[in-house]
Design a protein around this motif. Structure first.
Motif, PDB file in Angstrom:
ATOM      1  N   SER A 168     -10.699 -13.027 -10.834  1.00 27.00           N
ATOM      2  CA  SER A 168     -10.390 -13.676  -9.555  1.00 27.00           C
ATOM      3  C   SER A 168     -10.120 -15.176  -9.682  1.00 27.00           C
ATOM      4  CB  SER A 168     -11.517 -13.426  -8.550  1.00 27.00           C
ATOM      5  OG  SER A 168     -12.718 -13.986  -9.030  1.00 27.00           O
ATOM      6  N   ALA A 169     -10.191 -15.711 -10.883  1.00 27.09           N
ATOM      7  CA  ALA A 169      -9.938 -17.146 -11.067  1.00 27.09           C
ATOM      8  C   ALA A 169      -8.501 -17.487 -10.688  1.00 27.09           C
ATOM      9  CB  ALA A 169     -10.206 -17.540 -12.513  1.00 27.09           C
ATOM     10  N   ASP A 170      -8.347 -18.600  -9.981  1.00 29.90           N
ATOM     11  CA  ASP A 170      -7.005 -19.042  -9.619  1.00 29.90           C
ATOM     12  C   ASP A 170      -6.523 -20.113 -10.601  1.00 29.90           C
ATOM     13  OD1 ASP A 170      -8.253 -21.446  -8.878  1.00 29.90           O
ATOM     14  OD2 ASP A 170      -8.058 -21.072  -6.728  1.00 29.90           O
ATOM     15  N   GLU A 171      -5.345 -20.638 -10.348  1.00 33.01           N
ATOM     16  CA  GLU A 171      -4.753 -21.625 -11.255  1.00 33.01           C
ATOM     17  C   GLU A 171      -5.680 -22.802 -11.482  1.00 33.01           C
ATOM     18  OE1 GLU A 171      -0.804 -24.529 -11.473  1.00 33.01           O
ATOM     19  OE2 GLU A 171      -0.793 -22.821 -10.115  1.00 33.01           O
ATOM     20  N   HIS A 172      -6.279 -23.301 -10.426  1.00 31.39           N
ATOM     21  CA  HIS A 172      -7.185 -24.448 -10.530  1.00 31.39           C
ATOM     22  C   HIS A 172      -8.397 -24.102 -11.404  1.00 31.39           C
ATOM     23  CE1 HIS A 172      -9.422 -28.017  -9.411  1.00 31.39           C
ATOM     24  NE2 HIS A 172     -10.442 -27.234  -9.099  1.00 31.39           N
ATOM     25  N   ASP A 173      -8.976 -22.920 -11.207  1.00 29.53           N
ATOM     26  CA  ASP A 173     -10.142 -22.491 -11.983  1.00 29.53           C
ATOM     27  C   ASP A 173      -9.822 -22.369 -13.466  1.00 29.53           C
ATOM     28  OD1 ASP A 173     -11.605 -22.187  -9.572  1.00 29.53           O
ATOM     29  OD2 ASP A 173     -10.960 -20.094  -9.384  1.00 29.53           O
ATOM     30  N   LEU A 174      -8.624 -21.918 -13.781  1.00 31.67           N
ATOM     31  CA  LEU A 174      -8.238 -21.682 -15.174  1.00 31.67           C
ATOM     32  C   LEU A 174      -7.834 -22.962 -15.899  1.00 31.67           C
ATOM     33  CD1 LEU A 174      -6.111 -18.480 -14.577  1.00 31.67           C
ATOM     34  CD2 LEU A 174      -8.300 -18.591 -15.787  1.00 31.67           C
ATOM     35  N   LEU A 175      -7.406 -23.956 -15.155  1.00 34.77           N
ATOM     36  CA  LEU A 175      -6.844 -25.152 -15.773  1.00 34.77           C
ATOM     37  C   LEU A 175      -7.831 -25.891 -16.684  1.00 34.77           C
ATOM     38  CD1 LEU A 175      -4.451 -26.973 -16.180  1.00 34.77           C
ATOM     39  CD2 LEU A 175      -5.067 -28.175 -14.081  1.00 34.77           C
ATOM     40  N   ALA A 176      -9.047 -26.134 -16.231  1.00 37.37           N
ATOM     41  CA  ALA A 176     -10.011 -26.908 -17.040  1.00 37.37           C
ATOM     42  C   ALA A 176     -10.352 -26.199 -18.357  1.00 37.37           C
ATOM     43  CB  ALA A 176     -11.272 -27.213 -16.236  1.00 37.37           C
ATOM     44  N   PRO A 177     -10.693 -24.897 -18.347  1.00 42.83           N
ATOM     45  CA  PRO A 177     -10.982 -24.258 -19.635  1.00 42.83           C
ATOM     46  C   PRO A 177      -9.758 -24.205 -20.550  1.00 42.83           C
ATOM     47  CG  PRO A 177     -11.614 -22.806 -17.808  1.00 42.83           C
ATOM     48  CD  PRO A 177     -10.996 -24.028 -17.228  1.00 42.83           C
ATOM     49  N   LEU A 178      -8.580 -24.023 -19.973  1.00 39.67           N
ATOM     50  CA  LEU A 178      -7.374 -24.031 -20.803  1.00 39.67           C
ATOM     51  C   LEU A 178      -7.107 -25.413 -21.384  1.00 39.67           C
ATOM     52  CD1 LEU A 178      -5.084 -21.690 -18.705  1.00 39.67           C
ATOM     53  CD2 LEU A 178      -5.859 -21.273 -21.053  1.00 39.67           C
ATOM     54  N   GLN A 179      -7.363 -26.451 -20.597  1.00 41.88           N
ATOM     55  CA  GLN A 179      -7.211 -27.818 -21.099  1.00 41.88           C
ATOM     56  C   GLN A 179      -8.182 -28.073 -22.238  1.00 41.88           C
ATOM     57  OE1 GLN A 179      -4.839 -30.278 -19.800  1.00 41.88           O
ATOM     58  NE2 GLN A 179      -5.362 -30.990 -21.850  1.00 41.88           N
ATOM     59  N   ASP A 180      -9.431 -27.608 -22.077  1.00 43.59           N
ATOM     60  CA  ASP A 180     -10.428 -27.764 -23.146  1.00 43.59           C
ATOM     61  C   ASP A 180      -9.982 -27.041 -24.414  1.00 43.59           C
ATOM     62  OD1 ASP A 180     -12.015 -29.205 -21.397  1.00 43.59           O
ATOM     63  OD2 ASP A 180     -13.409 -27.543 -20.997  1.00 43.59           O
ATOM     64  N   LEU A 181      -9.454 -25.846 -24.258  1.00 45.26           N
ATOM     65  CA  LEU A 181      -8.975 -25.074 -25.402  1.00 45.26           C
ATOM     66  C   LEU A 181      -7.809 -25.785 -26.082  1.00 45.26           C
ATOM     67  CD1 LEU A 181      -9.256 -22.434 -27.009  1.00 45.26           C
ATOM     68  CD2 LEU A 181      -7.713 -21.372 -25.351  1.00 45.26           C
ATOM     69  N   PHE A 182      -6.880 -26.278 -25.295  1.00 44.76           N
ATOM     70  CA  PHE A 182      -5.737 -27.014 -25.829  1.00 44.76           C
ATOM     71  C   PHE A 182      -6.213 -28.250 -26.585  1.00 44.76           C
ATOM     72  CE2 PHE A 182      -2.261 -30.077 -25.581  1.00 44.76           C
ATOM     73  CZ  PHE A 182      -1.190 -29.328 -26.040  1.00 44.76           C
ATOM     74  N   ASP A 183      -7.135 -29.001 -25.974  1.00 44.86           N
ATOM     75  CA  ASP A 183      -7.655 -30.221 -26.615  1.00 44.86           C
ATOM     76  C   ASP A 183      -8.394 -29.907 -27.912  1.00 44.86           C
ATOM     77  OD1 ASP A 183      -6.608 -31.675 -24.507  1.00 44.86           O
ATOM     78  OD2 ASP A 183      -8.537 -31.900 -23.480  1.00 44.86           O
TER      79      ASP A 183
END
Length: 189
Positions: A168-183
């Motif tokens: 149920s995560a939306d774009e906003h919810d997914l952004l921070a963990p994806l940013q952490d993964l990218f970093d």
């Protein structure tokens, strides 16, 4: 007396591509019929052959569209996690087909498979470049491919499970963990 229906080749082609993307992403290539696609698009099935030559041709056009959308979207380093989050958040809500999920689908057609793998390679290369990796840096490319694999895994889990809170995560919810993964994977930016 009603006037004859006006033909709109570009509009019909667009409707077929949109319906095909949804069907291929949801059901896969083998389970999707040209009749399913035409019915969903609201057009005659013969138009698939007119505009795309075959089901394989339509699948190739869908893949090329995905490559263009994803590739053109990677304009800056800050955009990669946002693009992935946007793609991941769309399919389960029915807003638009999840392009990452479509890239998991194999057709069995050699040419379509070449295009699919080329798009995956190109997107990983663009992510590596967005992370300020030098061309030819194999370690950096591997890290970008791992990031892409994680995104594809997320797309698969979101489409096949009800694992919360991921589903149920939306774009906003997914952004921070994806940013952490990218970093974490591409820290040289």
């Amino acid at each position: 007396m009603t006037s004859p229906r006006r033909r709109d080749a570009a509009g019909t082609r667009r409707l077929l591509l949109e319906a095909a993307r949804r069907r291929f992403a949801r059901n896969g290539y083998a389970a999707t019929t040209v009749r399913d696609i035409a019915d969903e698009a609201g057009v005659n099935v013969a138009l698939i052959n007119r505009y795309f030559a075959s089901k394989e041709g339509l699948f190739e056009a869908c893949l090329q569209g995905v490559g263009n959308e994803l590739g053109d979207a990677v304009v800056g380093v800050d955009q990669v996690p946002r693009i992935i989050a946007r793609q991941l958040s769309g399919a389960h809500k029915g807003e638009h087909p999840n392009q990452l999920l479509l890239l998991l689908r194999s057709s069995g057609d050699e040419r379509a498979e070449e295009i699919r793998l080329g798009i995956l390679r190109s997107f990983a290369e663009r992510m590596a470049a967005a992370g300020n990796c030098a061309p030819g840096n194999e370690d950096c490319l591997l890290r970008a491919q791992v990031l892409l694999s994680a995104a594809l895994g997320l797309a698969l889990l979101r489409s096949t499970t009800t694992m919360e809170p991921l589903t149920s995560a939306d774009e906003h919810d997914l952004l921070a963990p994806l940013q952490d993964l990218f970093d974490a994977l591409l820290p040289g930016r």
